[in-house]
Design a protein around this motif. Structure first.
Motif, mmCIF file in Angstrom:
data_model
loop_
_atom_site.group_PDB
_atom_site.id
_atom_site.type_symbol
_atom_site.label_atom_id
_atom_site.label_comp_id
_atom_site.label_asym_id
_atom_site.label_seq_id
_atom_site.Cartn_x
_atom_site.Cartn_y
_atom_site.Cartn_z
ATOM 1 N N ALA A 277 32.830 -11.067 -10.355
ATOM 2 C CA ALA A 277 31.590 -11.153 -9.527
ATOM 3 C C ALA A 277 31.016 -9.468 -9.287
ATOM 4 O O ALA A 277 29.919 -9.323 -9.420
ATOM 5 C CB ALA A 277 31.732 -12.310 -8.189
ATOM 6 N N ARG A 278 31.770 -8.899 -8.098
ATOM 7 C CA ARG A 278 31.512 -7.601 -7.577
ATOM 8 C C ARG A 278 30.964 -6.557 -8.964
ATOM 9 O O ARG A 278 30.532 -5.395 -9.006
ATOM 10 C CB ARG A 278 32.456 -6.880 -6.731
ATOM 11 N N ALA A 279 31.643 -6.721 -10.172
ATOM 12 C CA ALA A 279 32.199 -6.031 -11.291
ATOM 13 C C ALA A 279 30.479 -5.904 -12.270
ATOM 14 O O ALA A 279 29.715 -5.006 -12.600
ATOM 15 C CB ALA A 279 32.730 -5.669 -11.954
ATOM 16 N N ILE A 280 30.186 -7.316 -11.507
ATOM 17 C CA ILE A 280 28.863 -7.495 -12.587
ATOM 18 C C ILE A 280 27.561 -7.171 -11.402
ATOM 19 O O ILE A 280 26.774 -6.721 -12.496
ATOM 20 C CB ILE A 280 28.674 -9.512 -12.915
ATOM 21 N N SER A 281 27.802 -7.191 -9.930
ATOM 22 C CA SER A 281 26.641 -6.934 -9.298
ATOM 23 C C SER A 281 27.019 -5.007 -9.729
ATOM 24 O O SER A 281 25.337 -5.152 -10.015
ATOM 25 C CB SER A 281 27.607 -7.019 -8.069
ATOM 26 N N VAL A 282 27.251 -4.455 -9.807
ATOM 27 C CA VAL A 282 27.790 -3.750 -10.120
ATOM 28 C C VAL A 282 26.202 -2.655 -11.603
ATOM 29 O O VAL A 282 26.158 -2.192 -11.536
ATOM 30 C CB VAL A 282 29.119 -2.820 -9.808
ATOM 31 N N ALA A 283 27.221 -2.969 -12.792
ATOM 32 C CA ALA A 283 26.942 -3.403 -13.396
ATOM 33 C C ALA A 283 25.631 -3.720 -14.168
ATOM 34 O O ALA A 283 24.485 -2.711 -14.694
ATOM 35 C CB ALA A 283 27.662 -4.175 -14.359
ATOM 36 N N ASN A 284 24.808 -4.474 -13.575
ATOM 37 C CA ASN A 284 23.531 -4.718 -13.641
ATOM 38 C C ASN A 284 22.628 -3.710 -12.799
ATOM 39 O O ASN A 284 21.719 -3.198 -13.653
ATOM 40 C CB ASN A 284 22.883 -6.319 -12.825
ATOM 41 N N VAL A 285 23.238 -3.552 -11.424
ATOM 42 C CA VAL A 285 22.006 -2.244 -11.068
ATOM 43 C C VAL A 285 22.486 -0.899 -12.324
ATOM 44 O O VAL A 285 21.737 0.356 -11.820
ATOM 45 C CB VAL A 285 22.864 -1.345 -9.489
ATOM 46 N N LEU A 286 23.786 -0.226 -12.538
ATOM 47 C CA LEU A 286 23.647 1.038 -13.135
ATOM 48 C C LEU A 286 22.595 0.353 -14.815
ATOM 49 O O LEU A 286 21.944 0.969 -15.356
ATOM 50 C CB LEU A 286 25.116 1.291 -13.623
ATOM 51 N N LYS A 287 22.974 -0.497 -15.136
ATOM 52 C CA LYS A 287 21.997 -1.139 -16.737
ATOM 53 C C LYS A 287 20.834 -0.702 -16.408
ATOM 54 O O LYS A 287 19.592 -0.836 -17.769
ATOM 55 C CB LYS A 287 22.462 -2.871 -16.926
#
Length: 338
Positions: A277-287
């Motif tokens: 969940a935390r990886a998805i959160s960071v990935a969405n910011v970077l995308k």
């Protein structure tokens, strides 16, 4: 009546008339006819004379043209005679030069074989002549070999150019790889003030701002430096258990990844789910960052299994800030095997 006409003609003949004309009139008529015939003959002769004059004129022109050609031929003959005389002198000079060289060669042979008997001299000369004939016979082969040599040199030159071109292409392909030099891993741990809200994947404002500025710039720079096009975002947790009865990760993870739902809707029930969940959160910011457009960002979870420094845990319970972290690694996309 007929007796009357016959009587009149008989009287005319008797007076010297012919067909009603007197002798003088008849002579004048004959003379006039002769003059007409003479005029016709004279006209025809004049026409023939004119045609003869025209033929004579054309003949004179042809004679003049032939005379001009004859003069040109004479000039050419004189020039050829001069050239032949010069060629004869050159040939004579060449023959004389060859005779002189031959004489010198004979004198040299005489000196060289002065202590030899005549038979041996003849044999030596014969051998030399044979060598000379073989040399003359080898001239065409030598020319053919020279041509092949030139062709081989041209082919070698072309192959070298192709090799240089391929070497440049290989160098351009290898340039981004930097052998023995791996892209740096960006570690964002709570120990460095990179926090999530407790038990959730919601970023703090400061962490989100940092991801969208300095971290995004650093990732973009590394991608360019290493020729990479994949960003892996790996969520790590410590080994503290999560006290939640059920998880909705299977239900909501994809919707959150596709930005259809907010990250706060994720409710993981274990550390593996929390890390993802935390990886998805960071990935969405970077995308969503413009500097990382067209880059693939993959969210992954390592749960509580891997310690900082890429070592597996042996079971180390407790509240450890350095283990609660996000690791960002970059790599190139592997080409699928055909």
């Amino acid at each position: 009546m007929s007796n009357t006409i016959a009587g009149a003609e008989g009287r005319g003949y008797n007076r010297g008339l012919i067909l009603g004309f007197t002798m003088a009139e008849s002579l004048l008529l004959v003379v006039f006819c002769l003059l007409l015939v003479a005029a016709a003959i004279i006209s025809k002769e004049r026409q023939r004379a004119t045609e003869a004059e025209q033929r004579a004129t054309r003949a004179e022109e042809q004679v003049l043209a032939k005379s001009h050609d004859a003069e040109e031929l004479q000039k050419q003959i004189k020039e050829m005679q001069v050239q032949l005389a010069a060629a004869g002198r050159d040939q004579s000079d060449d023959e004389w030069r060859e005779l002189v060289l031959a004489k010198k060669a004979v004198e040299a042979l005489a000196v060289k074989f002065s202590d030899k008997n005549p038979k041996e001299i003849v044999r030596k000369v014969t051998d030399m002549l044979e060598d000379y004939r073989e040399l003359q016979a080898a001239i065409p082969s030598q020319k053919r070999l020279q041509d092949e040599h030139l062709k081989a040199l041209a082919e070698i030159s072309r192959l070298r150019q192709d090799l240089d071109s391929k070497a440049k292409e290989l160098a351009s392909l290898e340039k981004p790889s930097k052998p023995h030099e791996w892209p740096p891993i960006i570690t964002l741990s709570e120990a460095n003030n990179n926090y999530f809200r407790s038990g959730s994947a919601e970023l703090t404002v400061a962490f989100a701002t940092k991801l969208n500025s300095s971290i995004a710039d650093q990732i973009a720079s590394n991608l360019q430096a290493y020729g990479a096009d994949i960003v892996e975002v790996i969520g790590h947790t410590d080994e503290q258990p999560i006290s939640r009865a059920g998880s909705n990760m299977d239900k909501n993870a994809i919707d959150v990844l596709l930005a259809h739902k907010n990250v706060t809707s994720l409710e993981p029930a274990d550390n593996a789910g929390l890390g993802l969940a935390r990886a998805i959160s960071v990935a969405n910011v970077l995308k969503s960052n413009k500097s990382l457009a067209d880059i693939t960002v993959l969210p992954l979870s390592a749960a509580q299994l891997i310690l900082p420094g890429d070592t597996l845990t042996r079971g180390e319970a407790g509240d450890v800030e350095t283990r609660r972290r996000i690791e960002i690694r970059i790599r190139r996309r592997e080409v699928a095997a055909q």
